[in-house]
Scaffold this motif. Structure first.
Motif, PDB file in Angstrom:
ATOM      1  N   LEU A  15      55.554  13.215  54.757  1.00  0.00           N
ATOM      2  CA  LEU A  15      54.139  13.561  54.698  1.00  0.00           C
ATOM      3  C   LEU A  15      54.018  15.063  54.872  1.00  0.00           C
ATOM      4  N   ALA A  16      53.109  15.667  54.099  1.00  0.00           N
ATOM      5  CA  ALA A  16      52.894  17.109  54.173  1.00  0.00           C
ATOM      6  C   ALA A  16      51.421  17.389  53.870  1.00  0.00           C
ATOM      7  N   ARG A  17      51.094  18.649  53.866  1.00  0.00           N
ATOM      8  CA  ARG A  17      49.722  19.073  53.569  1.00  0.00           C
ATOM      9  C   ARG A  17      49.722  20.219  52.569  1.00  0.00           C
ATOM     10  N   ASP A  18      48.762  20.159  51.658  1.00  0.00           N
ATOM     11  CA  ASP A  18      48.441  21.273  50.772  1.00  0.00           C
ATOM     12  C   ASP A  18      47.048  21.706  51.206  1.00  0.00           C
ATOM     13  N   GLY A  19      47.000  22.675  52.106  1.00  0.00           N
ATOM     14  CA  GLY A  19      45.733  23.019  52.739  1.00  0.00           C
ATOM     15  C   GLY A  19      45.293  21.864  53.604  1.00  0.00           C
ATOM     16  N   THR A  20      44.153  21.258  53.249  1.00  0.00           N
ATOM     17  CA  THR A  20      43.671  20.100  54.010  1.00  0.00           C
ATOM     18  C   THR A  20      44.004  18.781  53.315  1.00  0.00           C
ATOM     19  N   GLU A  21      44.551  18.865  52.099  1.00  0.00           N
ATOM     20  CA  GLU A  21      44.855  17.658  51.334  1.00  0.00           C
ATOM     21  C   GLU A  21      46.215  17.070  51.719  1.00  0.00           C
ATOM     22  N   PRO A  22      46.268  15.773  51.984  1.00  0.00           N
ATOM     23  CA  PRO A  22      47.552  15.150  52.288  1.00  0.00           C
ATOM     24  C   PRO A  22      48.403  15.009  51.020  1.00  0.00           C
ATOM     25  N   VAL A  23      49.699  15.182  51.187  1.00  0.00           N
ATOM     26  CA  VAL A  23      50.653  15.019  50.099  1.00  0.00           C
ATOM     27  C   VAL A  23      51.775  14.123  50.614  1.00  0.00           C
ATOM     28  N   GLU A  24      52.147  13.163  49.797  1.00  0.00           N
ATOM     29  CA  GLU A  24      53.237  12.265  50.145  1.00  0.00           C
ATOM     30  C   GLU A  24      54.425  12.584  49.243  1.00  0.00           C
ATOM     31  N   ALA A  25      55.612  12.610  49.842  1.00  0.00           N
ATOM     32  CA  ALA A  25      56.851  12.809  49.077  1.00  0.00           C
ATOM     33  C   ALA A  25      57.800  11.666  49.426  1.00  0.00           C
ATOM     34  N   PHE A  26      58.715  11.395  48.513  1.00  0.00           N
ATOM     35  CA  PHE A  26      59.582  10.250  48.691  1.00  0.00           C
ATOM     36  C   PHE A  26      60.947  10.520  48.081  1.00  0.00           C
ATOM     37  N   ILE A  27      61.988  10.151  48.819  1.00  0.00           N
ATOM     38  CA  ILE A  27      63.357  10.166  48.297  1.00  0.00           C
ATOM     39  C   ILE A  27      63.879   8.747  48.457  1.00  0.00           C
ATOM     40  N   GLY A  28      64.099   8.076  47.354  1.00  0.00           N
ATOM     41  CA  GLY A  28      64.554   6.686  47.387  1.00  0.00           C
ATOM     42  C   GLY A  28      65.904   6.549  48.074  1.00  0.00           C
ATOM     43  N   ARG A  29      66.131   5.361  48.630  1.00  0.00           N
ATOM     44  CA  ARG A  29      67.392   5.094  49.324  1.00  0.00           C
ATOM     45  C   ARG A  29      68.583   5.327  48.409  1.00  0.00           C
ATOM     46  N   LYS A  30      68.493   4.905  47.169  1.00  0.00           N
ATOM     47  CA  LYS A  30      69.618   5.098  46.239  1.00  0.00           C
ATOM     48  C   LYS A  30      69.861   6.569  45.959  1.00  0.00           C
ATOM     49  N   VAL A  31      68.804   7.358  45.894  1.00  0.00           N
ATOM     50  CA  VAL A  31      68.960   8.807  45.705  1.00  0.00           C
ATOM     51  C   VAL A  31      69.634   9.413  46.938  1.00  0.00           C
ATOM     52  N   MET A  32      69.213   8.986  48.129  1.00  0.00           N
ATOM     53  CA  MET A  32      69.865   9.461  49.361  1.00  0.00           C
ATOM     54  C   MET A  32      71.336   9.048  49.368  1.00  0.00           C
ATOM     55  N   ASP A  33      71.628   7.817  48.928  1.00  0.00           N
ATOM     56  CA  ASP A  33      73.016   7.345  48.867  1.00  0.00           C
ATOM     57  C   ASP A  33      73.870   8.234  47.975  1.00  0.00           C
ATOM     58  N   VAL A  34      73.346   8.580  46.800  1.00  0.00           N
ATOM     59  CA  VAL A  34      74.084   9.432  45.859  1.00  0.00           C
ATOM     60  C   VAL A  34      74.294  10.811  46.468  1.00  0.00           C
ATOM     61  N   TRP A  35      73.285  11.354  47.127  1.00  0.00           N
ATOM     62  CA  TRP A  35      73.369  12.682  47.740  1.00  0.00           C
ATOM     63  C   TRP A  35      74.448  12.685  48.826  1.00  0.00           C
ATOM     64  N   VAL A  36      74.458  11.667  49.676  1.00  0.00           N
ATOM     65  CA  VAL A  36      75.459  11.568  50.735  1.00  0.00           C
ATOM     66  C   VAL A  36      76.846  11.378  50.136  1.00  0.00           C
ATOM     67  N   GLU A  37      76.956  10.513  49.146  1.00  0.00           N
ATOM     68  CA  GLU A  37      78.251  10.241  48.499  1.00  0.00           C
ATOM     69  C   GLU A  37      78.822  11.510  47.864  1.00  0.00           C
ATOM     70  N   SER A  38      77.962  12.369  47.330  1.00  0.00           N
ATOM     71  CA  SER A  38      78.434  13.605  46.712  1.00  0.00           C
ATOM     72  C   SER A  38      79.095  14.535  47.727  1.00  0.00           C
TER      73      SER A  38
END
Length: 123
Positions: free
Chosen positions: A21-44
């Motif tokens: 979760l983050a903010r752009d000024g007062t607007e909320p912004v949601e970001a997401f890194i899928g588990r499979k993407v995290m798995d690939v990143w760790v495996e690398s």
């Protein structure tokens, strides 16, 4: 226009991955890194051969430990705007975003529990 107030959502949710979760000024912004993407990143980084998926506690801990790197990746994608990021202001981080960024995870505190024999791959 950079995002601020980044945090890992480690509360209950039904998304299979790291939710930020983050903010752009007062607007909320949601970001997401899928588990499979995290798995690939760790495996690398680990280069262990046999892929073992991360559990929620593990990828949340990795996210907290590497929040600055993840912030840079999310900010870079967010700043490209709606023309590049179709779900703007929602940001989904892909393997290509991570590769392009050159960011490396700090895995120094990643704890891997041994899997029961039934989960090991047969060669």
């Amino acid at each position: 226009m950079s995002l601020t107030k980044f945090g890992i959502d480690d509360g209950p949710h039904n998304m299979d991955g790291l939710r930020l979760l983050a903010r752009d000024g007062t607007e909320p912004v949601e970001a997401f890194i899928g588990r499979k993407v995290m798995d690939v990143w760790v495996e690398s980084i680990e280069h262990r051969g046999g892929r073992q998926s991360l559990f929620r506690d593990q990828y949340n801990a990795l996210g907290k430990r590497n929040l600055a790197a993840i912030e840079r990746i999310v900010n870079a994608k967010y700043q490209r705007g709606a023309a590049i990021n179709r779900q703007h202001p929602y940001v989904e981080v892909l393997v290509s975003d991570i590769t392009e960024s050159g960011e490396v995870l700090n895995l120094s505190e990643l704890v891997r529990e041994p899997l029961p024999p039934a989960f090991h791959r047969l060669a």
